[in-house]
Write a protein that holds these residues in place. Structure first.
Motif, PDB file in Angstrom:
ATOM      1  N   ASP A 111       0.809  -1.222   0.000  1.00 26.90           N
ATOM      2  CA  ASP A 111       0.000   0.000   0.000  1.00 26.90           C
ATOM      3  C   ASP A 111       0.841   1.269   0.000  1.00 26.90           C
ATOM      4  O   ASP A 111       0.301   2.374  -0.071  1.00 26.90           O
ATOM      5  CB  ASP A 111      -0.931   0.010   1.224  1.00 26.90           C
ATOM      6  CG  ASP A 111      -1.975  -1.103   1.153  1.00 26.90           C
ATOM      7  OD1 ASP A 111      -2.396  -1.429   0.025  1.00 26.90           O
ATOM      8  OD2 ASP A 111      -2.335  -1.637   2.205  1.00 26.90           O
ATOM      9  N   ALA A 116       4.132   3.581  -1.663  1.00 28.00           N
ATOM     10  CA  ALA A 116       4.979   3.762  -2.841  1.00 28.00           C
ATOM     11  C   ALA A 116       6.393   3.248  -2.525  1.00 28.00           C
ATOM     12  O   ALA A 116       6.860   3.352  -1.394  1.00 28.00           O
ATOM     13  CB  ALA A 116       5.015   5.238  -3.219  1.00 28.00           C
ATOM     14  N   ASN A 128       2.770   0.320  -4.783  1.00 25.15           N
ATOM     15  CA  ASN A 128       1.306   0.371  -4.829  1.00 25.15           C
ATOM     16  C   ASN A 128       0.736   0.702  -6.197  1.00 25.15           C
ATOM     17  O   ASN A 128      -0.459   0.958  -6.326  1.00 25.15           O
ATOM     18  CB  ASN A 128       0.784   1.368  -3.797  1.00 25.15           C
ATOM     19  CG  ASN A 128       1.361   2.762  -4.001  1.00 25.15           C
ATOM     20  OD1 ASN A 128       2.247   2.956  -4.828  1.00 25.15           O
ATOM     21  ND2 ASN A 128       0.856   3.735  -3.257  1.00 25.15           N
ATOM     22  N   SER A 129       1.560   0.707  -7.227  1.00 26.98           N
ATOM     23  CA  SER A 129       1.059   0.891  -8.589  1.00 26.98           C
ATOM     24  C   SER A 129       2.009   0.218  -9.564  1.00 26.98           C
ATOM     25  O   SER A 129       3.202   0.033  -9.272  1.00 26.98           O
ATOM     26  CB  SER A 129       0.925   2.376  -8.945  1.00 26.98           C
ATOM     27  OG  SER A 129       2.184   2.944  -9.242  1.00 26.98           O
ATOM     28  N   LEU A 130       1.477  -0.155 -10.724  1.00 26.97           N
ATOM     29  CA  LEU A 130       2.297  -0.832 -11.719  1.00 26.97           C
ATOM     30  C   LEU A 130       3.429   0.064 -12.199  1.00 26.97           C
ATOM     31  O   LEU A 130       4.575  -0.375 -12.324  1.00 26.97           O
ATOM     32  CB  LEU A 130       1.422  -1.274 -12.897  1.00 26.97           C
ATOM     33  CG  LEU A 130       2.137  -2.042 -14.015  1.00 26.97           C
ATOM     34  CD1 LEU A 130       2.765  -3.325 -13.484  1.00 26.97           C
ATOM     35  CD2 LEU A 130       1.170  -2.356 -15.151  1.00 26.97           C
ATOM     36  N   GLN A 131       3.117   1.322 -12.462  1.00 25.34           N
ATOM     37  CA  GLN A 131       4.136   2.236 -12.976  1.00 25.34           C
ATOM     38  C   GLN A 131       5.280   2.427 -11.987  1.00 25.34           C
ATOM     39  O   GLN A 131       6.462   2.319 -12.350  1.00 25.34           O
ATOM     40  CB  GLN A 131       3.512   3.588 -13.312  1.00 25.34           C
ATOM     41  CG  GLN A 131       4.498   4.587 -13.915  1.00 25.34           C
ATOM     42  CD  GLN A 131       3.831   5.903 -14.257  1.00 25.34           C
ATOM     43  OE1 GLN A 131       3.006   6.407 -13.506  1.00 25.34           O
ATOM     44  NE2 GLN A 131       4.179   6.458 -15.402  1.00 25.34           N
ATOM     45  N   SER A 132       4.953   2.674 -10.730  1.00 24.19           N
ATOM     46  CA  SER A 132       6.007   2.967  -9.760  1.00 24.19           C
ATOM     47  C   SER A 132       6.821   1.725  -9.401  1.00 24.19           C
ATOM     48  O   SER A 132       8.044   1.814  -9.221  1.00 24.19           O
ATOM     49  CB  SER A 132       5.420   3.597  -8.496  1.00 24.19           C
ATOM     50  OG  SER A 132       4.491   2.735  -7.867  1.00 24.19           O
ATOM     51  N   ASP A 187      -4.660  -8.456  -8.042  1.00 27.63           N
ATOM     52  CA  ASP A 187      -4.733  -7.071  -7.575  1.00 27.63           C
ATOM     53  C   ASP A 187      -5.028  -6.161  -8.767  1.00 27.63           C
ATOM     54  O   ASP A 187      -4.166  -5.961  -9.634  1.00 27.63           O
ATOM     55  CB  ASP A 187      -3.418  -6.660  -6.912  1.00 27.63           C
ATOM     56  CG  ASP A 187      -3.528  -5.340  -6.156  1.00 27.63           C
ATOM     57  OD1 ASP A 187      -4.251  -4.433  -6.635  1.00 27.63           O
ATOM     58  OD2 ASP A 187      -2.880  -5.204  -5.097  1.00 27.63           O
ATOM     59  N   ARG A 236      -5.053  -3.100  -9.128  1.00 23.29           N
ATOM     60  CA  ARG A 236      -4.171  -1.939  -9.278  1.00 23.29           C
ATOM     61  C   ARG A 236      -3.055  -2.216 -10.284  1.00 23.29           C
ATOM     62  O   ARG A 236      -2.481  -1.288 -10.854  1.00 23.29           O
ATOM     63  CB  ARG A 236      -3.545  -1.562  -7.928  1.00 23.29           C
ATOM     64  CG  ARG A 236      -4.518  -1.042  -6.886  1.00 23.29           C
ATOM     65  CD  ARG A 236      -3.800  -0.779  -5.584  1.00 23.29           C
ATOM     66  NE  ARG A 236      -3.199  -2.000  -5.045  1.00 23.29           N
ATOM     67  CZ  ARG A 236      -2.412  -2.030  -3.967  1.00 23.29           C
ATOM     68  NH1 ARG A 236      -2.121  -0.900  -3.329  1.00 23.29           N
ATOM     69  NH2 ARG A 236      -1.912  -3.167  -3.540  1.00 23.29           N
ATOM     70  N   PHE A 237      -2.784  -3.500 -10.510  1.00 21.07           N
ATOM     71  CA  PHE A 237      -1.679  -3.873 -11.393  1.00 21.07           C
ATOM     72  C   PHE A 237      -2.173  -4.441 -12.714  1.00 21.07           C
ATOM     73  O   PHE A 237      -1.585  -4.175 -13.752  1.00 21.07           O
ATOM     74  CB  PHE A 237      -0.755  -4.857 -10.665  1.00 21.07           C
ATOM     75  CG  PHE A 237      -0.012  -4.210  -9.540  1.00 21.07           C
ATOM     76  CD1 PHE A 237       1.269  -3.740  -9.730  1.00 21.07           C
ATOM     77  CD2 PHE A 237      -0.615  -4.010  -8.314  1.00 21.07           C
ATOM     78  CE1 PHE A 237       1.954  -3.102  -8.709  1.00 21.07           C
ATOM     79  CE2 PHE A 237       0.044  -3.364  -7.280  1.00 21.07           C
ATOM     80  CZ  PHE A 237       1.334  -2.905  -7.482  1.00 21.07           C
TER      81      PHE A 237
END
Length: 350
Positions: free
Chosen positions: A17, A19, A22-26, A45, A47-48
């Motif tokens: 949760d 950074a 918590n995201s595909l890009q990051s 998930d 989010r991904f």
């Protein structure tokens, strides 16, 4: 000869949760910064990745692929380990495995199984839309609770279990075949497919289906005291995926393979970060090169002691240093005498 691709990273143990996890890009930017060249994406998930959307929309699949590529990475494979587990569940585990399914399918084993099977079929199409050629999953298990034969197993119980396992997986395997994707079972404790013998039993039941392939992870074989190098010799034609994970087994006068119900840090057999365990990776990478393994070397980080970020950083370099750039020349060519048919006959006395 083929040079293994890598290093790559399985994201399952890193998603969180905060950074950059918590995201595909990051998380892609973070992984690329450590030197990874690819990522393996779990599919539970949203989010991904939204698995169903990736199966039904090539545009969405291209969008996911684009996010990954922008960081200089490739998607190696998708994973449905948790969904695959739910294709076959012994009733003793119903409550424990319900957490792997959406809330609306809990306390309803038949609906949960149907959901899991559909998830696998979505995974086949999503993999096709992403331009992949292999997929990772678990087999699930009907008879794992009876892995030790006491009390004596009723006659025919294991055969009945594998017959039903094959019945559930055959339509899934056919879908993967239609999409041109190898379905790779991670041979793993807790699954009905947990060693070479059980894989062969399953393979016979699915009529040696060409898409019933293997994800090779030597750490699970260290914990079983199974010869993980000979395993490659036996099954290399079916091995289409590779998890690079370390482990150690240190039995004592108090515990052995079964672990005495201890937590991971106190077990005789436990997973370790790359280089901290007992797996002979030099020999493994040599055999993979020898047999022209066509895929990626993917770090799956699990360790009872080390912080995951340290394990990932060290693991990227570890894999990079173990990948063998295969030769395109024979080392003794300098001494070659050329082809001379008459000389050959003379040497042979013909």
């Amino acid at each position: 000869m083929v040079t293994i691709k890598g290093p790559a990273l399985f994201l399952a143990q890193f998603i969180g949760d905060k950074a950059p996890f918590n995201s595909l890009q990051s998380i892609c930017q973070w992984a690329a910064g450590l030197g990874f060249k690819g990522i393996q994406i779990p599919t539970t998930d949203p989010r991904f990745i939204n698995l169903q959307k990736a199966a039904e929309s090539k545009d969405y699949a291209d969008e996911i692929k684009g996010i990954v590529n922008e960081s200089g990475l490739e998607i190696t494979e998708l994973s449905t380990h948790l969904q695959g587990q739910l294709v076959a569940v012994n009733p003793v585990y119903n409550e424990l495995f319900d957490g792997f399914a959406p809330a609306e399918y809990r306390n309803n084993p038949s609906a949960r199984t149907e959901w899991a099977i559909n998830q696998l079929k979505f995974a086949a199409k999503a993999s096709q839309n992403l331009g992949l050629n292999a997929h990772a999953t678990f087999s699930g298990a009907f008879v794992w609770p009876m892995v030790y034969p006491w009390p004596q197993r009723p006659a025919g119980l294991v055969d009945d279990a594998f017959t039903e396992l094959a019945k559930r997986w055959t339509p899934i395997l056919n879908t993967f075949d239609e999409c041109g994707i190898d379905l790779c079972y991670e041979i793993h404790a807790g699954e009905d497919l947990h060693d070479g013998i059980t894989y062969e039993m399953f393979l016979e039941k699915v009529n040696n289906h060409p898409r019933a392939c293997l994800l090779y992870d030597p750490s699970h074989f260290i914990l079983q005291c199974l010869d993980y190098l000979e395993y490659i010799d036996i099954y290399h034609e079916r091995i289409k995926m590779f998890h690079v994970k370390d482990a150690e087994f240190n039995p004592s006068g108090r515990q052995g393979v079964y672990g005495g119900y201890q937590n991971w840090v106190d077990r005789a057999g436990r997973f370790r970060s790359l280089g901290d365990g007992q797996v002979d990776f030099k020999s493994i990478f040599s055999k993979m090169a020898q047999y022209d393994f066509p895929g990626w070397a993917v770090l799956e980080w699990e360790c009872a002691l080390k912080h995951p970020e340290d394990g990932a950083r060290e693991g990227a370099e570890f894999i990079k240093n173990h990948i063998i750039r295969v030769t395109d020349k024979v080392f003794d060519d300098f001494a070659a005498s050329g082809i001379d048919a008459s000389l050959n006959k003379k040497i042979l006395g013909l």
